[in-house]
Design a protein around this motif. Structure first.
Motif, PDB file in Angstrom:
ATOM      1  N   GLU A  12      32.796  27.242  39.085  1.00 35.25           N
ATOM      2  CA  GLU A  12      31.677  26.441  38.534  1.00 35.25           C
ATOM      3  C   GLU A  12      32.544  26.048  37.349  1.00 35.25           C
ATOM      4  O   GLU A  12      31.925  25.063  36.605  1.00 35.25           O
ATOM      5  CB  GLU A  12      30.586  26.492  38.413  1.00 35.25           C
ATOM      6  N   LYS A  13      32.862  26.786  36.727  1.00 37.25           N
ATOM      7  CA  LYS A  13      34.721  26.235  35.378  1.00 37.25           C
ATOM      8  C   LYS A  13      34.631  25.696  35.405  1.00 37.25           C
ATOM      9  O   LYS A  13      35.772  25.668  36.285  1.00 37.25           O
ATOM     10  CB  LYS A  13      34.596  28.085  34.623  1.00 37.25           C
TER      11      LYS A  13
ATOM     12  N   MET B 143      29.859  15.981  31.953  1.00 39.69           N
ATOM     13  CA  MET B 143      28.689  15.475  32.668  1.00 39.69           C
ATOM     14  C   MET B 143      28.463  17.091  33.531  1.00 39.69           C
ATOM     15  O   MET B 143      28.953  17.570  33.676  1.00 39.69           O
ATOM     16  CB  MET B 143      28.385  14.561  33.462  1.00 39.69           C
ATOM     17  N   ASN B 144      26.817  16.728  33.669  1.00 41.00           N
ATOM     18  CA  ASN B 144      26.589  17.866  34.633  1.00 41.00           C
ATOM     19  C   ASN B 144      27.764  17.798  36.426  1.00 41.00           C
ATOM     20  O   ASN B 144      27.819  16.578  36.792  1.00 41.00           O
ATOM     21  CB  ASN B 144      25.532  17.616  35.226  1.00 41.00           C
ATOM     22  N   ARG B 145      27.330  19.421  36.933  1.00 41.32           N
ATOM     23  CA  ARG B 145      28.529  19.531  38.110  1.00 41.32           C
ATOM     24  C   ARG B 145      27.883  18.469  39.093  1.00 41.32           C
ATOM     25  O   ARG B 145      28.477  18.062  40.102  1.00 41.32           O
ATOM     26  CB  ARG B 145      28.619  21.270  38.022  1.00 41.32           C
ATOM     27  N   VAL B 146      26.778  18.237  38.731  1.00 44.35           N
ATOM     28  CA  VAL B 146      25.539  17.313  40.753  1.00 44.35           C
ATOM     29  C   VAL B 146      27.417  15.675  40.636  1.00 44.35           C
ATOM     30  O   VAL B 146      27.229  15.345  41.147  1.00 44.35           O
ATOM     31  CB  VAL B 146      24.665  17.570  40.438  1.00 44.35           C
ATOM     32  N   LYS B 147      26.453  15.601  39.111  1.00 46.66           N
ATOM     33  CA  LYS B 147      26.735  14.165  38.796  1.00 46.66           C
ATOM     34  C   LYS B 147      28.799  14.143  38.763  1.00 46.66           C
ATOM     35  O   LYS B 147      28.838  13.187  38.857  1.00 46.66           O
ATOM     36  CB  LYS B 147      26.355  13.835  37.058  1.00 46.66           C
TER      37      LYS B 147
ATOM     38  N   ALA C 268      33.697  17.106  35.066  1.00 48.99           N
ATOM     39  CA  ALA C 268      32.624  18.307  35.029  1.00 48.99           C
ATOM     40  C   ALA C 268      32.639  19.001  33.213  1.00 48.99           C
ATOM     41  O   ALA C 268      31.174  19.249  32.575  1.00 48.99           O
ATOM     42  CB  ALA C 268      32.213  19.499  36.107  1.00 48.99           C
ATOM     43  N   THR C 269      33.717  18.797  32.270  1.00 45.23           N
ATOM     44  CA  THR C 269      33.167  18.480  31.412  1.00 45.23           C
ATOM     45  C   THR C 269      32.517  17.163  30.379  1.00 45.23           C
ATOM     46  O   THR C 269      32.295  17.400  29.039  1.00 45.23           O
ATOM     47  CB  THR C 269      34.704  18.791  30.604  1.00 45.23           C
TER      48      THR C 269
ATOM     49  N   ASP D  35      21.878  22.823  43.818  1.00 51.13           N
ATOM     50  CA  ASP D  35      21.446  22.791  41.887  1.00 51.13           C
ATOM     51  C   ASP D  35      19.442  22.691  42.242  1.00 51.13           C
ATOM     52  O   ASP D  35      19.457  22.918  41.462  1.00 51.13           O
ATOM     53  CB  ASP D  35      22.032  21.178  42.356  1.00 51.13           C
TER      54      ASP D  35
END
Length: 383
Positions: A92-93, A174-178, A171-172, A227
């Motif tokens: 997830e990173k 915005m959030n991971r889902v978006k 993802a850097t 999520d």
């Protein structure tokens, strides 16, 4: 993956071959035989096997880098359109995901470098355009294919390697889902482009387009589920109204319950309220056909069902479902919790992939967190 079978293990991962891969080999062999006889057929089959050896190495590039971050790869499956490494999860990173994604193409670039620099393969557009021509150097064709695999996989069509790099970069910001949803939409748009080009006589592009579209959709849904699961307790999503079977029950009794209920799986619970296993509808039907109505359910049920406490996060149960490939995760009250697993305690419910999906549909329809109503008649345990 269904319709596939194992051929061995390497670095802790099972290597599997899908049966349709042999259809590809047969097609290649027949096509080359018609063009140049037995020698051409052998050359064509050996070349395809060499390509897929490079594909396996590509997938192990992902797997070995993922292992550095504590992520296992249970299996790698060879398909006619390429390979598929089933990682337990993606990092997830963003930085870690980029490294895992780029590891595969990097392996192919290294192979191409070795073939060109050390083995003297001369790569030109002809080598890639005439892969089926045995008069073109075997090594030149193989080097060209490795370069093509690396470049093609870097196309930002999620969930291909380039698409995962794109998701990590997004993802850097915005959030991971978006980020996943955005990368998936881009991947689906590119899939339509591949499909359109495939209509002009390239069926492989059509298969790739379908794969990318479906995989991008599934990946976006999976990340969305993960999520949601992080913010929901197991007790608010578990199934609490169900019919259970006694360990002494027969397949015939289970078949009668299958007709009377809408359940697809039946917990097998002993007199002390402990979960012994889960009998799935598929296993029930198979046992009914092979063993008959008098066979005991304990011989057909899935054993070693993991259990979590009711206060655990739903993400814990989801991980057990994905890691163990089990039909359900039990939920216990009381007992001792060790490493997230409940040992002992009374069985009060269970979680399946289907009811997690139903939770997602409810949240999507209402736009609010979906929790199961409190109370209810509770589980119907055997007396």
């Amino acid at each position: 993956m269904s319709w596939s079978f194992p051929i061995g293990r390497l670095f802790g991962s099972e290597i599997r071959i899908h049966v349709t891969f042999f259809l590809l080999l047969a097609w290649i062999g027949i096509a080359h035989y018609q063009m140049g006889g037995t020698a051409a057929a052998i050359d064509g089959i050996l070349f395809i096997l060499a390509i897929f050896a490079c594909v396996v190495a590509h997938e192990f590039g992902h797997a070995l880098v993922a292992r550095r971050y504590g992520i296992k790869t249970p299996d790698i499956t060879l398909l006619p359109i390429g390979g598929l490494a089933r990682l337990e999860r993606m990092p997830e990173k963003p930085g870690e995901e980029i490294l895992v994604a780029l590891a595969g193409p990097a392996v192919n670039i290294v192979f191409a470098f070795i073939l060109i620099v050390f083995l003297g393969a001369a790569v030109d557009p002809q080598a890639l355009a005439e892969l089926e021509d045995p008069s073109v150097s075997f090594l030149a064709r193989l080097a060209a294919v490795n370069l093509f695999i690396a470049i093609f996989n870097l196309i930002p069509a999620f969930p291909m390697d380039g698409g995962r790099v794109l998701r990590a970069i997004l993802a850097t910001r915005m959030n991971r889902v978006k980020a996943t949803e955005t990368a998936a939409r881009i991947g689906q748009a590119l899939a339509f482009g591949f499909g359109f080009l495939g209509l002009f006589g390239n069926p492989i592009l059509l298969f790739i387009a379908i794969f990318i579209y479906l995989a991008a959709t599934a990946e976006a849904q999976s990340v969305g589920i993960q999520d949601v699961a992080r913010g929901v307790r197991v007790r608010d999503a578990m199934i609490t109204q169900f019919e259970a079977l006694s360990p002494n029950a027969s397949i015939g009794e289970a078949a009668d319950l299958l007709l009377k209920t809408t359940q697809h799986e039946f917990p097998v619970v002993d007199g002390g309220g402990r979960l012994r296993g889960v009998l799935t509808r598929k296993a029930l039907i198979e046992a009914l056909g092979k063993e008959g109505r008098e066979a005991p359910v304990v011989e057909a049920m899935a054993r070693n069902i993991p259990a979590v406490p009711s206060h655990a996060w739903l993400s814990d149960a989801l991980k057990r479902l994905q890691d163990g490939s089990v039909p359900a995760v039990g939920v216990n009250e009381g007992g001792v919790t060790v490493a997230g697993m409940t040992e002992g305690g009374r069985f009060v419910g269970y979680v399946t992939a289907e009811n997690i999906g139903e939770l997602m549909m409810i949240r999507s329809a209402t736009g609010e967190p979906a929790a199961a109503p409190a109370g209810g008649r509770g589980p119907l345990l055997p007396q």
